[in-house]
Design a protein around this motif. Structure first.
Motif, PDB file in Angstrom:
ATOM      1  N   LYS A 117       3.582  13.047  -4.520  1.00  0.00           N
ATOM      2  CA  LYS A 117       4.641  12.542  -3.459  1.00  0.00           C
ATOM      3  C   LYS A 117       5.445  11.348  -4.564  1.00  0.00           C
ATOM      4  CE  LYS A 117       1.657  14.078   0.744  1.00  0.00           C
ATOM      5  NZ  LYS A 117       1.341  13.803   1.745  1.00  0.00           N
ATOM      6  N   PRO A 118       6.438  11.698  -4.018  1.00  0.00           N
ATOM      7  CA  PRO A 118       6.828  10.888  -4.862  1.00  0.00           C
ATOM      8  C   PRO A 118       7.400  10.115  -3.867  1.00  0.00           C
ATOM      9  CG  PRO A 118       8.829  13.343  -4.380  1.00  0.00           C
ATOM     10  CD  PRO A 118       7.228  13.237  -3.966  1.00  0.00           C
ATOM     11  N   ILE A 119       7.084   9.471  -3.012  1.00  0.00           N
ATOM     12  CA  ILE A 119       7.363   7.867  -1.675  1.00  0.00           C
ATOM     13  C   ILE A 119       7.295   6.965  -3.091  1.00  0.00           C
ATOM     14  CG2 ILE A 119       6.930   7.371   0.558  1.00  0.00           C
ATOM     15  CD1 ILE A 119       8.408  10.421   0.082  1.00  0.00           C
ATOM     16  N   TYR A 120       7.956   6.462  -2.063  1.00  0.00           N
ATOM     17  CA  TYR A 120       7.381   4.841  -2.769  1.00  0.00           C
ATOM     18  C   TYR A 120       7.237   3.760  -2.382  1.00  0.00           C
ATOM     19  CZ  TYR A 120       8.720   0.210  -5.939  1.00  0.00           C
ATOM     20  OH  TYR A 120       7.866  -1.101  -6.691  1.00  0.00           O
ATOM     21  N   ASN A 121       6.008   3.835  -1.914  1.00  0.00           N
ATOM     22  CA  ASN A 121       5.467   2.868  -1.345  1.00  0.00           C
ATOM     23  C   ASN A 121       4.917   0.914  -1.457  1.00  0.00           C
ATOM     24  OD1 ASN A 121       4.316   5.131   0.788  1.00  0.00           O
ATOM     25  ND2 ASN A 121       3.541   5.302  -1.525  1.00  0.00           N
ATOM     26  N   LEU A 122       5.271   0.283  -0.774  1.00  0.00           N
ATOM     27  CA  LEU A 122       5.710  -1.384  -0.719  1.00  0.00           C
ATOM     28  C   LEU A 122       4.431  -2.178   0.435  1.00  0.00           C
ATOM     29  CD1 LEU A 122       9.059  -2.354  -1.993  1.00  0.00           C
ATOM     30  CD2 LEU A 122       7.277  -2.040  -3.274  1.00  0.00           C
ATOM     31  N   ARG A 123       3.401  -2.823   0.086  1.00  0.00           N
ATOM     32  CA  ARG A 123       3.153  -3.192   0.933  1.00  0.00           C
ATOM     33  C   ARG A 123       3.469  -5.204   0.313  1.00  0.00           C
ATOM     34  NH1 ARG A 123      -1.319  -2.460  -1.145  1.00  0.00           N
ATOM     35  NH2 ARG A 123      -2.123  -4.793  -1.901  1.00  0.00           N
ATOM     36  N   VAL A 124       4.838  -5.298   1.724  1.00  0.00           N
ATOM     37  CA  VAL A 124       4.799  -6.846   1.779  1.00  0.00           C
ATOM     38  C   VAL A 124       4.051  -8.219   2.128  1.00  0.00           C
ATOM     39  CG1 VAL A 124       6.653  -8.467   1.716  1.00  0.00           C
ATOM     40  CG2 VAL A 124       6.788  -5.885   1.278  1.00  0.00           C
ATOM     41  N   ARG A 125       3.578  -8.958   1.706  1.00  0.00           N
ATOM     42  CA  ARG A 125       3.413 -10.214   2.598  1.00  0.00           C
ATOM     43  C   ARG A 125       4.002 -11.731   2.388  1.00  0.00           C
ATOM     44  NH1 ARG A 125      -0.437 -14.499   2.729  1.00  0.00           N
ATOM     45  NH2 ARG A 125      -2.311 -14.513   3.896  1.00  0.00           N
ATOM     46  N   TYR A 126       4.204 -12.094   3.716  1.00  0.00           N
ATOM     47  CA  TYR A 126       5.493 -13.069   2.971  1.00  0.00           C
ATOM     48  C   TYR A 126       4.902 -14.105   4.605  1.00  0.00           C
ATOM     49  CZ  TYR A 126       8.683 -11.642   6.988  1.00  0.00           C
ATOM     50  OH  TYR A 126       8.841 -10.598   8.489  1.00  0.00           O
ATOM     51  N   GLU A 127       4.916 -15.799   3.425  1.00  0.00           N
ATOM     52  CA  GLU A 127       4.319 -17.076   4.720  1.00  0.00           C
ATOM     53  C   GLU A 127       5.892 -18.222   4.849  1.00  0.00           C
ATOM     54  OE1 GLU A 127       0.882 -19.741   5.748  1.00  0.00           O
ATOM     55  OE2 GLU A 127       0.981 -18.365   4.208  1.00  0.00           O
ATOM     56  N   LYS A 128       6.117 -18.228   5.674  1.00  0.00           N
ATOM     57  CA  LYS A 128       7.018 -19.354   5.832  1.00  0.00           C
ATOM     58  C   LYS A 128       6.213 -20.303   6.486  1.00  0.00           C
ATOM     59  CE  LYS A 128      11.592 -16.832   7.032  1.00  0.00           C
ATOM     60  NZ  LYS A 128      12.657 -16.636   7.615  1.00  0.00           N
TER      61      LYS A 128
END
Length: 224
Positions: A117-128
């Motif tokens: 499946k040509p789908i790009y998945n991102l898991r993003v974690r950010y903390e201020k």
């Protein structure tokens, strides 16, 4: 548009090119990238290779009888280091393509693709600083930033990141799509995702690439 052309039949090439573009974009926005994960991985890998090389050299120069006990220790150390390297890659890095910070915000981004499946998945974690960590899971088809010939187009990729990830949007507000444009873009992405659900990353019977096939299916669904 990037000068390098990739194979639209290869998920790994599509993903690797996109993975390379992501940190380049963020560092251009003054994100400070951390190379700690990469440094540890390289350290473990080079240490294992060095031990194997020294053991081979010692055996060649001194003979088996003089080095057999040291060779046993070297083999054990080699497998321990390789086990640690495997754990580091799969248990710690977990597909991370960027870790870093900007101002008072820490951010890590991991990428993945599902087979066929040509789908790009991102898991993003950010903390201020002083706030709870936030996590996002976003995805988009590669057709959004690759043309049918396999050339990477940076602007739509950067717009997608800035529009979906608040930390990046704050650093590059000019790339953030308007609410209406973002909604429409998400609708188009969902159409493409639905179109590729049954599309395998193999040469199509008519010679069309998976990206072209996905676009064709989306068009047919639109007209039907």
């Amino acid at each position: 548009m990037a000068d390098q052309k990739v194979s639209v039949y290869s998920l790994s090439e599509l993903k690797n090119t996109t993975d390379d573009a992501l940190p380049n974009y963020l560092t251009s926005l003054k994100f400070k990238q951390s190379h700690f994960l990469t440094d540890v991985r390289l350290g473990l890998g080079y240490s294992a290779v060095a031990i194997a090389g020294i053991a081979f050299w010692a055996d060649h120069k001194l003979g088996w009888d003089a080095t057999k006990h040291w060779t046993l220790l070297a083999v054990v150390a080699y497998f321990i280091l390789n086990g640690a390297l495997t754990y580091w890659i799969w248990g710690v890095e977990k597909g991370k393509v960027f870790t870093g910070e900007i101002n008072d915000t820490l951010i890590s981004i991991a990428s993945s693709v599902n087979k066929h499946k040509p789908i790009y998945n991102l898991r993003v974690r950010y903390e201020k600083q002083g706030k709870k960590p936030q996590q996002l899971n976003i995805s988009a088809p590669f057709t959004r930033w690759f043309d049918s010939d396999g050339f990477f187009v940076a602007t739509p990729f950067q717009q997608w990141l800035a529009s979906e990830i608040p930390v990046i949007g704050e650093a590059d507000p000019k790339k953030v799509a308007s609410s209406a444009a973002s909604i429409e873009s998400n609708k188009e992405s969902r159409k493409v995702e639905n179109a590729v659900n049954d599309t395998h990353v193999d040469p199509q019977p008519n010679g069309a690439s998976p990206l072209t096939a996905a676009r064709s299916r989306k068009t047919k669904k639109t007209h039907s």
